[in-house]
Design an enzyme around this catalytic site. Sequence first.
Site, PDB file in Angstrom:
ATOM      1  CG  ASN A   9      -1.663   1.256   1.445  1.00  0.00           C
ATOM      2  OD1 ASN A   9      -1.784   2.059   0.524  1.00  0.00           O
ATOM      3  ND2 ASN A   9      -2.183   1.462   2.652  1.00  0.00           N
ATOM      4  CD1 TRP A  10       3.618   1.165  -2.929  1.00  0.00           C
ATOM      5  CD2 TRP A  10       3.884   2.595  -4.645  1.00  0.00           C
ATOM      6  NE1 TRP A  10       4.532   0.618  -3.795  1.00  0.00           N
ATOM      7  CE2 TRP A  10       4.711   1.477  -4.849  1.00  0.00           C
ATOM      8  CE3 TRP A  10       3.878   3.611  -5.586  1.00  0.00           C
ATOM      9  CZ2 TRP A  10       5.541   1.353  -5.968  1.00  0.00           C
ATOM     10  CZ3 TRP A  10       4.692   3.490  -6.699  1.00  0.00           C
ATOM     11  CH2 TRP A  10       5.522   2.381  -6.885  1.00  0.00           C
ATOM     12  CE  LYS A  11       0.066   3.402   4.822  1.00  0.00           C
ATOM     13  NZ  LYS A  11       0.123   3.557   6.258  1.00  0.00           N
ATOM     14  CG  HIS A  92      -5.629   2.256   5.320  1.00  0.00           C
ATOM     15  ND1 HIS A  92      -5.169   3.211   6.187  1.00  0.00           N
ATOM     16  CD2 HIS A  92      -4.639   1.342   5.191  1.00  0.00           C
ATOM     17  CE1 HIS A  92      -3.933   2.885   6.561  1.00  0.00           C
ATOM     18  NE2 HIS A  92      -3.596   1.751   5.971  1.00  0.00           N
ATOM     19  CD  GLU A  94      -2.648   5.815   6.713  1.00  0.00           C
ATOM     20  OE1 GLU A  94      -2.671   5.820   5.460  1.00  0.00           O
ATOM     21  OE2 GLU A  94      -1.708   5.314   7.366  1.00  0.00           O
ATOM     22  CD  GLU A 165      -3.437  -2.258   7.558  1.00  0.00           C
ATOM     23  OE1 GLU A 165      -2.334  -2.492   7.092  1.00  0.00           O
ATOM     24  OE2 GLU A 165      -4.082  -1.236   7.280  1.00  0.00           O
ATOM     25  N   GLY A 171       2.816   2.258  10.844  1.00  0.00           N
ATOM     26  CA  GLY A 171       3.838   3.288  10.689  1.00  0.00           C
ATOM     27  C   GLY A 171       4.605   3.613  11.959  1.00  0.00           C
ATOM     28  CB  SER A 203       5.316  -1.984  12.160  1.00  0.00           C
ATOM     29  OG  SER A 203       4.969  -0.641  12.468  1.00  0.00           O
ATOM     30  N   GLY A 224       2.722  -1.144   4.333  1.00  0.00           N
ATOM     31  CA  GLY A 224       2.754   0.266   3.988  1.00  0.00           C
ATOM     32  C   GLY A 224       4.166   0.730   3.663  1.00  0.00           C
ATOM     33  N   GLY A 225       4.814   1.363   4.622  1.00  0.00           N
ATOM     34  CA  GLY A 225       6.128   1.982   4.402  1.00  0.00           C
ATOM     35  C   GLY A 225       7.134   1.087   3.691  1.00  0.00           C
TER      36      GLY A 225
HETATM   37  P1  PGA Z   1       2.966   0.310   7.706  1.00  0.00           P
HETATM   38  O1  PGA Z   1       1.492   0.598   7.195  1.00  0.00           O
HETATM   39  O2  PGA Z   1       3.421  -0.997   7.084  1.00  0.00           O
HETATM   40  O3  PGA Z   1       3.774   1.483   7.237  1.00  0.00           O
HETATM   41  O4  PGA Z   1       2.894   0.213   9.195  1.00  0.00           O
HETATM   42  C1  PGA Z   1       0.564  -0.442   7.002  1.00  0.00           C
HETATM   43  C2  PGA Z   1      -0.700   0.087   6.395  1.00  0.00           C
HETATM   44  O5  PGA Z   1      -1.094   1.220   6.725  1.00  0.00           O
HETATM   45  O6  PGA Z   1      -1.347  -0.591   5.566  1.00  0.00           O
END
Ligand code: PGA
Length: 241
Positions: A9-11, A92, A94, A165, A171, A203, A224-225
Site C-alpha cells: 500500500n503506497w498510500k 483503511h 487513515e 491492522e 507506521g 509495521s 505500507g512503508g
Molecule cells: P505500515 O502501514 O506498514 O507502514 O505500518 C501499514 C498500512 O497502513 O497498511
Amino acid sequence: MQRKRVIGNWKMNGSRGLIADVIDRVCADSYAAEVSVCVPFPYLADVRNQLARHELKVGAQSVSEYDDGAYTGEVSARMLKDIGCELVIVGHSERRRYFGESDVAVANKLARLLEVGLFGVVCVGETLAERDAGKAEARIEAQLAPLHGLMAKGCDASKFCVAYEPVWAIGTGRAASVEQVAAMHGLIKRSLGSAFDVLYGGSVKAGNAAELMAIPGVDGVLVGGASLDSKEFSGICRAAG
Ligand code: PGA
C-alpha cells in the site's frame, strides 16, 4: 498449502521514478506468494502496463461509494475495472480517521466493487485507546458487522479478504505481538468463516514478515512503508514462502 497474499500500500507516495525502481526490482524475482501493489490513482495505468508481462496484480487504495455520475473528484469502481485494476483497499484506518469513512460507507464501497467484479481488501483495526480500554474485540466486531449483510446476499470468500491492522501498529515500527495477532485473526475468522483470508498489517518489514506469516490464521500481509523500498518489499515477498 494455500498461497499467501502480500499487498503493498503506497498510500499518497510515489512517482514515475519510484514505479520504475520498485516494480522493476520486485518483478525481477518470482514468488510463491500472490503479490499486489496498491498505488495512487494517477499511477494505476502506468503500473498496470508495467506489470502486463508479470504475475503481480495492481490495486487502488479507495473507491467511491457511488456509481458513475455527478460526484466531483470521485473515482468509481467501474472506472477502476475499466483500466485493468484488480483489487481495491477499502476502510483503511487513515480513510476512517482523516476522511470520516464510517463502517457503513466501507460496506457500500465493498458492494460497488463486488458489482463490477473487483476484489476487496477490507481493513479493520482498533486504536490504542480502544485496546487499553479492553474494547479492541468489540471495535473489530462493529467493523465486521456491515459485511455480514453482504455475505447474506451471497458474497463469499472469493470476493474479499480482511486486513487486521491495529491503528497503533501502523507506521510506528511496533508490530502487534504473535499472541495479539493470533487472537484477533481467530476472532475475525470465527465471525466471517474460516474460508475468508485475513491479512495482518502494521509495521511489517522483511525482518518480521516470516514470523508474522507463520502465525495460525495469518493468510498474508498488508505492507505500507516497507512497500516503497524495493529491497524490503522483495524481501517480504520472499518471506511469504
Ligand atoms: P505500515 O502501514 O506498514 O507502514 O505500518 C501499514 C498500512 O497502513 O497498511
